[in-house]
Write an enzyme that holds these catalytic residues in place. Structure first.
Site, short mmCIF file in Angstrom:
data_model
loop_
_atom_site.label_atom_id
_atom_site.label_comp_id
_atom_site.label_asym_id
_atom_site.label_seq_id
_atom_site.Cartn_x
_atom_site.Cartn_y
_atom_site.Cartn_z
N GLU A 387 0.83 -1.20 0.00
CA GLU A 387 0.00 0.00 0.00
C GLU A 387 0.87 1.25 0.00
O GLU A 387 0.54 2.26 -0.65
CB GLU A 387 -0.90 0.02 1.23
CG GLU A 387 -1.98 -1.04 1.24
CD GLU A 387 -2.90 -0.90 2.44
OE1 GLU A 387 -4.03 -0.42 2.25
OE2 GLU A 387 -2.48 -1.25 3.56
N TYR A 419 -14.28 27.80 1.03
CA TYR A 419 -14.19 26.36 0.80
C TYR A 419 -13.01 25.98 -0.09
O TYR A 419 -12.54 24.84 -0.06
CB TYR A 419 -15.49 25.79 0.24
CG TYR A 419 -16.03 26.46 -1.00
CD1 TYR A 419 -15.47 26.23 -2.25
CD2 TYR A 419 -17.14 27.29 -0.92
CE1 TYR A 419 -15.98 26.83 -3.37
CE2 TYR A 419 -17.65 27.91 -2.05
CZ TYR A 419 -17.08 27.66 -3.28
OH TYR A 419 -17.58 28.26 -4.42
N LEU A 437 -6.32 5.23 8.75
CA LEU A 437 -7.31 6.23 8.40
C LEU A 437 -7.72 7.03 9.64
O LEU A 437 -8.02 8.22 9.56
CB LEU A 437 -8.55 5.56 7.79
CG LEU A 437 -8.39 4.89 6.43
CD1 LEU A 437 -9.74 4.36 5.96
CD2 LEU A 437 -7.81 5.86 5.40
N GLU A 438 -7.73 6.36 10.80
CA GLU A 438 -8.10 7.03 12.04
C GLU A 438 -7.14 8.17 12.36
O GLU A 438 -7.56 9.28 12.72
CB GLU A 438 -8.10 6.02 13.21
CG GLU A 438 -9.21 4.97 13.11
CD GLU A 438 -8.81 3.75 12.27
OE1 GLU A 438 -9.48 2.72 12.41
OE2 GLU A 438 -7.85 3.84 11.48
N LYS A 464 -11.35 4.17 1.81
CA LYS A 464 -10.34 3.48 1.00
C LYS A 464 -11.11 2.63 -0.01
O LYS A 464 -11.77 1.66 0.36
CB LYS A 464 -9.43 2.63 1.87
CG LYS A 464 -8.30 1.94 1.10
CD LYS A 464 -7.42 1.10 2.02
CE LYS A 464 -6.59 1.97 2.95
NZ LYS A 464 -5.58 1.18 3.72
#
Length: 488
Positions: A387, A419, A437-438, A464
């Site tokens: 990955e 934005y 991801l956390e 993901k």
């Protein structure tokens, strides 16, 4: 060879009789990118089951940014030749330079196409044309990104001058510099112009790159049937949600077969596509008008400090003349331009004079929500070594809450949250490789709170799209977190 010579040029048939399709557009299908031998063969087997005879897959992928997946290169060519051997399909790939041509010919590739970026470079086209001398394989030429018929047909002439007789064009849409409902704008009228200049050259439609998302493919294919395109080049992947390039615009082989089976020629589909683009354009006009009104407020402040009157007649007349000259270049009627500009200018004067006041106070605007949805990033987040090396595609959605009364009353963006700046922050954070991801979500929420003091809360979801799970057949794996920011 001159452009006028295309009127009398007769191209050879691209395909052997056994592979040609009668009365319906010729179909070329396959994945955007060849990613692995297993993926290529599985996709080919499924397409063969539905009668596809011409198989495409990108081996070399021209990408905008370095570090993105740029194709497997030469090692993927034997995967294509295995497709031909097992399923008796003709096989093709994109070439971007002479080296690509040399390798494709050495491995016996049956046809090649030239991508939009390469078409725009006369030097690259000449190099490819010279490398193809002496071969007799079909060459399909995509239109350049810019809407230039001359650039497109000039590239075609270079191929013909070098001796290529089996040539065709691929219409993949144009980048006209503004966002539309579609990924690229078709500009159907340009294709009519091409047909008049080169009547014997086959034209294929690439609806995948025009659409950008499979939801628009039905209308585009119906339009292709209605406008009598000679062929279609469609992207099909055995598992689109796991694709390393352009997952949103690829169909499974079963979806592709069903779509082609149910599609019928439709002028209504073409009208609906044009209306979709018109709606987007109308929204852009509103956005630009709102921005212009903000500028008028800023101009009012400066004029007040300089003690100038709102109406500057000389400046108004000068600007009107400049706009009329520009409008004439685009064939916009002078009276229409004058009426529009008078209305816009009158609104600007009212803003600068302070004449327009909001009298309705029977509502509250204590909170405002900005949502950035469906943001796609290619990045190197993950625990596993492959990955970190190969990367993955991630989708990010962010919802931000903040008090909006001041920005809504004043029209001053500095009193709200921009934005565009939020997107830049998200883009920066997604570029930093992170194992979990956390952790990535926590870091983004932390930066949002620091960068935008007005924020009261924010929710971030990161997906993901191709998680490293054996036989995974879902839409992806997501993590969501919400932060509530305490204000001292």
């Amino acid at each position: 060879m001159k452009m006028s010579d295309l009127l009398h040029f007769t191209a050879k048939s691209l395909w052997p009789e056994a592979y040609a399709t009668d009365n319906t557009p010729q179909l070329i299908a396959g994945p955007c990118s060849a990613e692995s031998r297993e993926q290529v063969l599985a996709t080919a087997e499924a397409l063969d089951h539905h009668g596809v005879k011409l198989f495409r897959a990108g081996i070399w992928k021209p990408r905008t940014y370095p570090g993105q997946f740029e194709g497997v290169g030469e090692k993927g060519l034997p995967w294509l030749t295995e497709v031909r051997k097992k399923y008796r399909m003709l096989i093709g790939t994109e070439v971007g330079n002479a080296k690509h041509v040399e390798l494709a010919l050495r491995h016996g590739i049956d046809f090649v196409w030239i991508g939009a970026r390469t078409t725009a470079s006369p030097f690259a086209i000449q190099e490819i044309a010279e490398a193809l001398k002496g071969s007799d394989i079909p060459i399909l030429l995509k239109n350049p990104l810019s809407p230039s018929v001359g650039l497109w047909l000039g590239a075609l002439l270079r191929l013909i001058e070098a001796g290529s007789k089996k040539v065709a064009l691929i219409h993949r849409g144009f980048d006209i510099g503004t966002h539309t409902a579609l990924r690229n704008t078709p500009l159907w009228e340009l294709i009519s112009e091409v047909r008049q200049v080169a009547p014997s050259i086959s034209i294929y439609l690439d609806p995948s790159h025009i659409a950008g998302h499979k939801n628009y493919l039905p209308k585009l294919i119906q339009t292709a049937y209605h406008l009598h395109y000679d062929g279609l080049m469609l992207e099909s992947h055995i598992a689109p949600n796991k694709a390393l390039t352009d997952p949103a615009q690829q169909l499974t082989p079963d979806e592709l077969a069903k779509l082609l089976h149910t599609a019928t020629p439709s002028e209504v589909a073409q009208l609906e596509l044009l209306r979709d683009q018109l709606t987007t354009t109308d929204n852009q006009l509103i956005d630009r008008f709102a921005h212009r009104r903000l500028l008028s407020q800023e101009i009012a402040k400066v004029k007040q400090s300089l003690r100038l009157q709102p109406l500057q007649e000389e400046q108004y007349q000068l600007r009107l003349q400049q706009l009329q000259a520009t409008a004439e270049e685009y064939h916009i009627p002078a009276d229409l331009l004058s009426q529009l500009y008078q209305l816009v200018h009158r609104d600007s004067l009212e803003i600068q004079s302070g004449e327009k006041k909001c009298t309705n106070t029977n509502f509250s605007t204590s909170q405002h929500t900005i949502t950035l949805s469906g943001l796609r990033f290619f990045a190197y987040h993950g625990l596993l070594p492959h990955e970190k090396r190969i990367g993955n595609t991630f989708e990010l959605n962010a919802t931000l809450h903040f008090p909006a009364t001041e920005v809504m009353k004043s029209g001053n963006l500095e009193k709200g949250i921009n934005y565009a700046e939020v997107y830049q922050l998200l883009q920066q954070e997604m570029r930093i490789p992170t194992e979990l991801l956390e952790t990535l979500t926590y870091r983004i929420l932390q930066r949002l709170g620091s960068a935008f003091p007005l924020l009261t809360s924010a929710t971030v979801t990161i997906t993901k799209l191709a998680p490293p799970i054996p036989s995974f057949d879902g839409e992806g794996v997501s993590f969501t977190a919400t932060a509530n920011y305490k204000k001292e």
